[in-house]
Write a protein that holds these residues in place. Structure first.
Motif, PDB file in Angstrom:
ATOM      1  N   UNK A  82      12.037   2.334   0.063  1.00 31.90           N
ATOM      2  CA  UNK A  82      10.650   1.949   0.302  1.00 31.90           C
ATOM      3  C   UNK A  82      10.499   1.554   1.769  1.00 31.90           C
ATOM      4  N   UNK A  83       9.293   1.684   2.336  1.00 27.44           N
ATOM      5  CA  UNK A  83       9.079   1.266   3.733  1.00 27.44           C
ATOM      6  C   UNK A  83       9.183  -0.248   3.882  1.00 27.44           C
ATOM      7  N   UNK A  84       9.298  -0.691   5.116  1.00 27.33           N
ATOM      8  CA  UNK A  84       9.367  -2.128   5.397  1.00 27.33           C
ATOM      9  C   UNK A  84       7.991  -2.791   5.333  1.00 27.33           C
ATOM     10  N   UNK A  85       6.930  -1.979   5.439  1.00 28.77           N
ATOM     11  CA  UNK A  85       5.574  -2.537   5.429  1.00 28.77           C
ATOM     12  C   UNK A  85       4.891  -2.160   4.122  1.00 28.77           C
ATOM     13  N   UNK A  86       3.896  -2.955   3.689  1.00 28.92           N
ATOM     14  CA  UNK A  86       3.204  -2.622   2.430  1.00 28.92           C
ATOM     15  C   UNK A  86       2.553  -1.237   2.481  1.00 28.92           C
ATOM     16  N   UNK A  87       2.477  -0.625   1.310  1.00 33.94           N
ATOM     17  CA  UNK A  87       1.790   0.662   1.154  1.00 33.94           C
ATOM     18  C   UNK A  87       0.664   0.436   0.150  1.00 33.94           C
ATOM     19  N   UNK A  88      -0.538   0.053   0.618  1.00 31.83           N
ATOM     20  CA  UNK A  88      -1.622  -0.288  -0.324  1.00 31.83           C
ATOM     21  C   UNK A  88      -2.167   0.952  -1.027  1.00 31.83           C
ATOM     22  N   UNK A  89      -2.441   0.802  -2.302  1.00 34.47           N
ATOM     23  CA  UNK A  89      -3.109   1.857  -3.074  1.00 34.47           C
ATOM     24  C   UNK A  89      -4.181   1.212  -3.936  1.00 34.47           C
ATOM     25  N   UNK A  90      -5.272   1.937  -4.175  1.00 38.43           N
ATOM     26  CA  UNK A  90      -6.344   1.484  -5.050  1.00 38.43           C
ATOM     27  C   UNK A  90      -6.120   2.134  -6.407  1.00 38.43           C
ATOM     28  N   UNK A  91      -5.687   1.342  -7.398  1.00 37.17           N
ATOM     29  CA  UNK A  91      -5.246   1.957  -8.649  1.00 37.17           C
ATOM     30  C   UNK A  91      -5.384   0.990  -9.815  1.00 37.17           C
ATOM     31  N   UNK A  92      -5.225   1.550 -11.006  1.00 42.26           N
ATOM     32  CA  UNK A  92      -5.018   0.770 -12.222  1.00 42.26           C
ATOM     33  C   UNK A  92      -3.511   0.664 -12.398  1.00 42.26           C
TER      34      UNK A  92
END
Length: 468
Positions: A348-358
């Protein structure tokens, strides 16, 4: 070329023969259009009767499952089937064009109301179940009778059109004594444009009426007749698909439920005192085995329910912003326990990976893919899970070192009830279909790459808000 254009061209030729011939041809054209309209109404009536029949079968099946499980979703499915039946009845009433059809629709309405009334009051006794099945069968039989009436009406309308065509030929032959060349032109154009398409429609309806579900009508001739042929072909294909899917669904579910039910039955018999009593250690193992089989059954039922929700357009998606890394990590941690015989790699990356999801639905997708990676990989194999950011999308990939997927299976891997041709892993074949519909509902994509003997990689792309 339309019927209108065809007869305008013929009228120009026949106008040279006298004032009466063009008027007669206009009257014949109007009558033929009326008969074609009646044929279209008959086809729509047939479709409505078929819709009622399908609704009855779905309602009866869901009613039995509701008696067995008591699940509220079964009652909801019954309500939806009832609405489907009522829509079919309204549609059937709107296409009545004969007294015989009106009487049959009334009988069908009474039979349906009797069945639905009995279904609402049905108890658990076999006698009541038998009586309800008999009422359902009666309603289905009346629906079949209504379909037969509509087929006969369509055939009659087409035959009437043929008789009108013969009348047109008679008028043309009467004028042939004046201008032989003109009447020859009329006959040739009418035969080419009307007779053959009408004969094809009549023959196709006759074959379908006689039970040939593969019968189709060539879509040629004037535009109106092509439209009738198209509607008939669409109706016939829909009915054939409905029948095939229904039979395939029942066969697949019965086959895949048999094994876990047999295991539960045998294990319960042993634990209940049948045969030699098991040791405490063996009893613990048997209870664990029963738990595993119950989980299998629960997963099959959940897949079936999700498929029903998707088809009904009622898949509940509740969007909120999440970190794709955390969603993926939770699913991987869960499957590390299940697939402890496998090697797991999570990147996984070191920074957040935001997603809009259920998050619940996306976890459902990931759990299906990860579970398949375990089931189709050898012990000790590596499951590689990666999370990346690619422009406006978060990308989750799952790669295994399993048996791979045959190219023929790869083309239909996301179709409902489809499973690999060279596997004996149990399941109904709905997991990937449900996963794909969930991803699409999020505005994303799911893809698969595979080579036999070299493993499989699934890639899920989900919209990622904010700057890359």
């Amino acid at each position: 070329m339309t019927l209108r254009r065809l007869f305008i061209a013929n009228a120009i030729v026949l106008s040279l023969l006298g004032l009466g011939a063009p008027a007669a041809l206009v009257a014949i054209t109007t009558a033929m259009l009326r008969d074609n309209t009646q044929a279209s109404m008959a086809i729509e009536g047939f479709r409505a009767a078929a819709e009622i029949e399908v609704g009855l079968l779905v309602h009866h099946t869901e009613g039995r499952l509701y008696q067995l499980t008591g699940e509220p979703s079964r009652a909801q499915a019954m309500a939806e089937a009832t609405a489907r039946i009522q829509r079919g009845l309204v549609e059937a009433r709107s296409h009545i064009d004969s007294s015989a059809e009106e009487l049959t629709v009334r009988r069908l309405t009474r039979d349906v109301q009797s069945y639905l009334g009995a279904a609402h009051k049905m108890g658990p006794s076999p006698a009541e179940d038998h009586a309800l099945t008999r009422l359902m069968a009666q309603a289905v039989a009346t629906s079949d009778e209504l379909q037969e009436i509509n087929l006969q009406d369509a055939r009659h309308s087409l035959q009437q059109s043929l008789r009108l065509r013969q009348a047109a030929n008679g008028i043309a032959l009467g004028a042939a004594s004046f201008i032989v060349v003109g009447i020859g032109t009329v006959i040739a154009s009418a035969r080419r444009g009307l007779y053959r398409p009408l004969a094809s429609i009549r023959a196709g309806i006759g074959r379908f009426r006689d039970g040939n579900m593969e019968a189709r009508i060539p879509e040629d001739g004037p535009a109106e007749l092509r439209e009738i042929a198209f509607q008939f072909n669409e109706m016939a294909s829909a009915l054939a698909r409905e029948r095939e899917n229904r039979l395939g669904f029942l066969a697949g579910v019965a086959h895949d439920l048999r094994d876990p039910l047999n295991v539960l039955r045998i294990t319960a018999y042993r634990l209940g005192g049948g045969g030699r009593p098991p040791s405490p250690e063996r009893a613990t193992e048997m209870l664990a085995l029963m738990t595993t089989q119950v989980d299998r059954l629960n997963r099959m039922v959940e897949d079936l329910l999700d498929t029903a929700r998707i088809e009904a357009g009622k898949l509940d998606i509740r969007l909120e912003e999440k970190d794709a890394r955390e969603v993926v990590r939770e699913s991987v941690d869960l499957h590390r326990l299940i697939g402890s015989d496998h090697q797991w790699r999570l990147s996984v990356p070191d920074v957040p990976v935001p997603i809009l999801c259920d998050a619940y639905r996306i976890a459902q997708v990931l759990n299906n893919i990860l579970s398949n990676a375990i089931k189709y990989s050898p012990r000790g194999g590596t499951v590689d899970v990666r999370v990346d950011r690619d422009g406006d999308f978060a990308v989750v990939s799952v790669a295994d070192e399993g048996v791979g997927i045959h190219p023929d299976d790869l083309r239909r891997i996301f179709d409902p009830f489809q499973r690999g041709s060279a596997t004996d892993v149990p399941g109904v074949g709905l997991g990937l279909s449900v996963a794909r519909r969930i991803v699409l509902a999020h505005g994303g994509q799911i893809q698969v790459r595979s080579r036999q003997g070299a493993g499989t990689t699934f890639e899920v792309r989900l919209p990622a808000p904010g700057p890359a």
